[in-house]
Design a protein around this motif. Structure first.
Motif, PDB file in Angstrom:
ATOM      1  N   ASP A   1      33.770  34.819  59.199  1.00  0.00           N
ATOM      2  CA  ASP A   1      31.969  35.188  59.011  1.00  0.00           C
ATOM      3  C   ASP A   1      31.874  35.667  57.435  1.00  0.00           C
TER       4      ASP A   1
ATOM      5  N   GLY B   1      33.170  37.544  73.905  1.00  0.00           N
ATOM      6  CA  GLY B   1      32.855  36.079  74.036  1.00  0.00           C
ATOM      7  C   GLY B   1      33.875  35.132  74.441  1.00  0.00           C
TER       8      GLY B   1
ATOM      9  N   TRP C   1      34.002  32.272  77.626  1.00  0.00           N
ATOM     10  CA  TRP C   1      33.984  31.616  77.833  1.00  0.00           C
ATOM     11  C   TRP C   1      34.969  30.754  78.632  1.00  0.00           C
TER      12      TRP C   1
ATOM     13  N   GLU D   1      22.007  41.935  65.826  1.00  0.00           N
ATOM     14  CA  GLU D   1      23.159  41.114  66.550  1.00  0.00           C
ATOM     15  C   GLU D   1      24.526  40.859  65.248  1.00  0.00           C
TER      16      GLU D   1
ATOM     17  N   PRO E   1      28.015  39.725  64.969  1.00  0.00           N
ATOM     18  CA  PRO E   1      28.347  38.203  64.835  1.00  0.00           C
ATOM     19  C   PRO E   1      30.051  38.213  66.101  1.00  0.00           C
TER      20      PRO E   1
ATOM     21  N   ARG F   1      30.331  38.400  68.607  1.00  0.00           N
ATOM     22  CA  ARG F   1      30.995  37.592  70.319  1.00  0.00           C
ATOM     23  C   ARG F   1      31.234  36.415  70.389  1.00  0.00           C
ATOM     24  N   ARG F   2      30.087  36.112  69.227  1.00  0.00           N
ATOM     25  CA  ARG F   2      30.283  34.584  68.337  1.00  0.00           C
ATOM     26  C   ARG F   2      30.975  33.971  68.229  1.00  0.00           C
TER      27      ARG F   2
ATOM     28  N   ARG G   1      34.215  33.520  70.839  1.00  0.00           N
ATOM     29  CA  ARG G   1      34.354  32.172  71.006  1.00  0.00           C
ATOM     30  C   ARG G   1      34.574  31.187  69.939  1.00  0.00           C
ATOM     31  N   GLU G   2      34.170  31.182  69.329  1.00  0.00           N
ATOM     32  CA  GLU G   2      34.871  30.360  67.791  1.00  0.00           C
ATOM     33  C   GLU G   2      36.320  30.464  68.220  1.00  0.00           C
TER      34      GLU G   2
END
Length: 340
Positions: free
Chosen positions: A25, A89, A93, A130, A132, A134-135, A138-139
């Motif tokens: 990010d 994350g 998945w 929030e 970032p 966990r996102r 997964r990414e």
């Protein structure tokens, strides 16, 4: 004597059964790296923690004598304690794919992780409730493959190494005796230095094929004063750091042997960073055995542990060497590429 040579990619993915994914990010100036086992594999795993300020998840499950002893993935992340969410994350998945430790009616993914501190290294950390990570986990899992970016990427995106920009590094070697492949991946965010004032990497004696500049060993390697001078100057004052790594082999090792490889690999930290294992660091190394290669005896294990330490030292230097300037922090290539 035949010297072990790098594998095809000179990276962790030279070890059969493993892929790597990065996610960053850029606004937050942080990222995550996932070391993922292929779908039909759960790697034997062990861990060693030596720094004074670690941040980890599920490392107790990998202790000698534990029930599980194998993993579906390992996560390295920036973000300090917030970064531990990255493993959540990846865990979710993997669970959606039906992967994990078989407990009968269900499978539970095993995803140990370690984090480094990059919260004060720039970027917008005002994420409220929030974060970032966990996102990002997964990414990174979705991006996993045989090729991945070094330097300012993944868990190394917001990293700093002593007085220089840090980053993500990797290296591999094929043992000509056992035929096994050994490799390392590391996010270098150390309190200590990876070079002397002259820009020569401490890991230079272990370099292969000019992979981090080809300057050779420093003539001042035994002199600690330049390192202490940097520390005394206040460059590292008030910082929290951590270098986190994975070493892996395709050799068929049991849990005890994999743990011994992790112990031996820690020497790579000391070959590449001065000082190391400080109160400011949470230095952690995971070891993985995919079992896709040859069986080895105890002498072979000694070889693999020694090679793992060399690979880790080389990967640390590569992480700093490959780093680019994402902030106003000094970059090795800008300062020292012509040090010879």
């Amino acid at each position: 004597m035949t010297v072990p040579k790098p594998g095809t990619r000179n990276s962790l993915t030279d070890v059969a059964g493993l892929v790597v994914g990065n996610a960053e990010d850029r606004q937050v100036r942080s990222g995550t790296t996932v070391i993922l086992c292929e779908p039909d594999l759960r790697a034997v795993a062990a861990v060693q923690v030596r720094g004074g300020g670690p941040g980890t998840r599920e490392t107790d499950a990998l202790a000698p004598g534990g029930l599980v002893g194998s993993v579906d993935a390992v996560v390295l992340s920036g973000g300090s304690a917030y970064g531990l969410d990255a493993a959540g994350g990846v865990h979710a998945w993997l669970g959606s794919q039906g992967r994990g430790y078989d407990v009968g009616k269900q499978r539970v993914p095993i995803v140990p992780s370690a984090i480094l501190y990059d919260l004060s290294h720039g970027g917008d950390k005002d994420w409220g409730e929030e974060p970032p990570y966990r996102r990002l986990g997964r990414e990174a899992a979705l991006a996993a493959g045989p090729d991945f970016t070094l330097g300012k990427a993944g868990a190394g995106y917001g990293a700093r190494a002593g007085s220089l920009e840090g980053g993500l590094g990797s290296a591999s070697a094929v043992d000509p005796v056992t035929g096994a492949t050994v490799a390392a991946i590391v996010a270098v965010n150390s309190f200590g230095e990876t070079t002397g004032e002259d820009g020569f990497f401490f890991a230079a004696p272990f370099e292969r094929d000019g992979e981090f500049g080809g300057l050779g060993p420093s003539p001042n390697l035994a002199n600690p004063e330049p390192v202490f001078a940097k520390l005394d100057s206040g460059i590292a004052a008030g910082r929290t750091n951590t270098t986190i790594a994975v070493v892996a082999t395709d050799a068929r090792l049991d849990h005890a042997d994999t743990h011994r490889m992790a112990v031996m690999a820690e020497a790579g930290f000391a070959r590449a960073i001065r000082p190391i294992f400080t109160p400011y660091d949470g230095d952690t190394v995971f070891a993985l055995s995919t079992g896709r290669g040859p069986a080895v005896d105890l002498v072979g294990l000694c070889r693999l542990g020694a090679i793992a330490a060399d690979c880790l030292a080389r990967a640390i230097a590569r992480g700093v060497y490959e780093a680019t300037g994402t902030t106003d922090w000094p970059v090795w290539r800008d300062r020292h590429a012509t040090a010879r």
